[in-house]
Scaffold this active site. Structure first.
Site, PDB file in Angstrom:
ATOM      1  N   LYS A  34      -7.793 164.598 -17.598  1.00  0.00           N
ATOM      2  CA  LYS A  34      -8.592 164.166 -16.758  1.00  0.00           C
ATOM      3  C   LYS A  34      -7.761 163.152 -15.671  1.00  0.00           C
ATOM      4  CE  LYS A  34     -11.972 162.820 -18.877  1.00  0.00           C
ATOM      5  NZ  LYS A  34     -11.626 162.806 -20.551  1.00  0.00           N
ATOM      6  N   ARG A 109     -20.854 160.489 -19.401  1.00  0.00           N
ATOM      7  CA  ARG A 109     -20.349 160.674 -20.630  1.00  0.00           C
ATOM      8  C   ARG A 109     -21.580 160.948 -21.651  1.00  0.00           C
ATOM      9  NH1 ARG A 109     -14.961 157.972 -20.212  1.00  0.00           N
ATOM     10  NH2 ARG A 109     -13.912 158.357 -22.256  1.00  0.00           N
ATOM     11  N   ARG A 146       0.631 159.194 -25.523  1.00  0.00           N
ATOM     12  CA  ARG A 146       0.405 158.909 -24.371  1.00  0.00           C
ATOM     13  C   ARG A 146       0.867 157.434 -24.205  1.00  0.00           C
ATOM     14  NH1 ARG A 146      -5.599 159.784 -21.783  1.00  0.00           N
ATOM     15  NH2 ARG A 146      -6.255 158.445 -23.461  1.00  0.00           N
ATOM     16  N   ARG A 179      -2.284 152.446 -24.584  1.00  0.00           N
ATOM     17  CA  ARG A 179      -3.635 151.699 -24.648  1.00  0.00           C
ATOM     18  C   ARG A 179      -4.204 151.258 -26.067  1.00  0.00           C
ATOM     19  NH1 ARG A 179      -7.300 155.813 -21.102  1.00  0.00           N
ATOM     20  NH2 ARG A 179      -8.615 155.342 -22.824  1.00  0.00           N
ATOM     21  N   ARG A 190     -13.227 158.078 -30.998  1.00  0.00           N
ATOM     22  CA  ARG A 190     -13.570 158.655 -29.641  1.00  0.00           C
ATOM     23  C   ARG A 190     -13.923 160.186 -29.653  1.00  0.00           C
ATOM     24  NH1 ARG A 190      -8.448 156.716 -26.522  1.00  0.00           N
ATOM     25  NH2 ARG A 190      -9.749 157.672 -24.753  1.00  0.00           N
TER      26      ARG A 190
HETATM   27  P1  AMP Z   1     -11.334 156.459 -20.808  1.00  0.00           P
HETATM   28  O1  AMP Z   1     -10.291 155.650 -19.829  1.00  0.00           O
HETATM   29  O2  AMP Z   1     -12.080 157.416 -19.950  1.00  0.00           O
HETATM   30  O3  AMP Z   1     -10.792 157.146 -21.885  1.00  0.00           O
HETATM   31  O4  AMP Z   1     -12.498 155.445 -21.179  1.00  0.00           O
HETATM   32  C1  AMP Z   1     -11.952 154.377 -21.969  1.00  0.00           C
HETATM   33  C2  AMP Z   1     -13.287 153.880 -22.900  1.00  0.00           C
HETATM   34  O5  AMP Z   1     -14.127 153.076 -21.699  1.00  0.00           O
HETATM   35  C3  AMP Z   1     -14.187 154.836 -23.548  1.00  0.00           C
HETATM   36  O6  AMP Z   1     -13.822 155.157 -24.907  1.00  0.00           O
HETATM   37  C4  AMP Z   1     -15.503 154.131 -23.495  1.00  0.00           C
HETATM   38  O7  AMP Z   1     -15.458 153.009 -24.542  1.00  0.00           O
HETATM   39  C5  AMP Z   1     -15.568 153.429 -22.067  1.00  0.00           C
HETATM   40  N1  AMP Z   1     -16.120 154.136 -21.125  1.00  0.00           N
HETATM   41  C6  AMP Z   1     -15.512 154.795 -20.029  1.00  0.00           C
HETATM   42  N2  AMP Z   1     -16.494 155.361 -19.232  1.00  0.00           N
HETATM   43  C7  AMP Z   1     -17.407 155.296 -19.954  1.00  0.00           C
HETATM   44  C8  AMP Z   1     -18.866 156.023 -19.805  1.00  0.00           C
HETATM   45  N3  AMP Z   1     -19.099 156.813 -18.642  1.00  0.00           N
HETATM   46  N4  AMP Z   1     -19.729 155.729 -20.678  1.00  0.00           N
HETATM   47  C9  AMP Z   1     -19.849 154.868 -21.677  1.00  0.00           C
HETATM   48  N5  AMP Z   1     -18.428 154.054 -22.051  1.00  0.00           N
HETATM   49  C10 AMP Z   1     -17.446 154.724 -21.169  1.00  0.00           C
END
Ligand code: AMP
Length: 241
Positions: A34, A109, A146, A179, A190
């Site tokens: 994504k 999500r 990554r 990260r 996750r």
């Molecule tokens: P990402 O960068 O999209 O993988 O997001 C990293 C982390 O941010 C996720 O594992 C969640 O802890 C939090 N997060 C990001 N977007 C959301 C969302 N829409 N709802 C809840 N937590 C989120």
């Protein structure tokens, strides 16, 4: 500290336009691509890329009250509570650059988040949910290597997509980091959260006629981008360039 709901105004992303704003929702597990494809789509379509993960990481860097609240959930591989996510996202959607729509990466999500987005934008927007269908073994391989730019957020991979100079971003010379939530113990959590909370959104959007497109995330980067663009409703294929 207590995590209070953030209050925002009641506006929507929809401006007074003849064509409905296009909300592209990128679905798929962590590591599906994504964050790799959203910037390219953003450039091709002239729509802003909004990553809720990036917004949270920004808040964490600034140590804002929201950042302090979200940090613990993110570090443990859990989802940040819906009310916090929704307040942050809806505030972002009110900005002028979203008048023609946006590309959502990492949102929604959960089913309540998807419902809230529908209720908020209702008939005023057109939705395209693009699911990057990617098998588990590939996801684990991708996340394990990554690295991302601390500055511009561009993702790289230690084997499949190396930067020109080790540890340095090709675009902005920023430092490349792993990260904290890409560590294997957190990734397991996750992926579990994805299966339980986010995967059901594929069925949710499949039930809305003409909204869901399935993209094979195993293909090359170029092919995936081409398939993503192909699946966007044709009247929206205007280019910013
Ligand atoms: P990402 O960068 O999209 O993988 O997001 C990293 C982390 O941010 C996720 O594992 C969640 O802890 C939090 N997060 C990001 N977007 C959301 C969302 N829409 N709802 C809840 N937590 C989120």
């Amino acid at each position: 500290m207590e995590c209070a709901t953030i209050k925002t105004g009641g506006g929507t992303a929809a401006g007074v336009l003849e064509q409905k704003p296009l909300i592209i929702i990128l679905l798929g597990p962590p590591g599906a691509g994504k964050g790799t494809h959203a910037p390219a789509l953003s450039q091709k379509l002239g729509l802003p890329h909004i990553s809720t993960g990036d917004l949270f990481r920004e808040h964490i860097r600034e140590q804002s009250p929201l950042g302090q609240c979200a940090q613990d959930y993110i570090n443990r591989g859990k989802l940040v509570p819906d009310d916090l996510v929704l307040a942050m996202l809806f505030e972002r959607l009110q900005k002028n650059d979203c008048q023609r729509g946006c590309i959502l990466d990492g949102f929604p999500r959960t089913l309540p988040q998807a419902n809230a987005l529908n209720e908020r934008l209702g008939n005023t927007a057109q939705f395209a949910a693009l699911n990057l269908d990617t098998p588990d073994h590939l996801i684990i391989e991708r996340i394990a290597g990554r690295i991302v730019c601390q500055g511009c957020k561009k993702p790289y991979h230690t084997t499949f997509n190396k930067p020109r100079n080790p540890g340095q971003c090709d675009d902005c010379s920023g430092i490349l980091i792993t990260r904290p939530d890409d560590q294997s113990s957190v990734v397991k959590q996750r992926l579990e959260v994805y299966r339980l909370e986010t995967k059901p959104l594929i069925d949710y959007y499949a039930q809305q006629p003409g909204v869901l497109a399935q993209i094979n995330g195993q293909n090359t980067k170029e092919q995936v981008l081409s398939d993503l663009l192909e699946s966007i409703p044709s009247e929206n294929k205007f280019s910013s360039k």
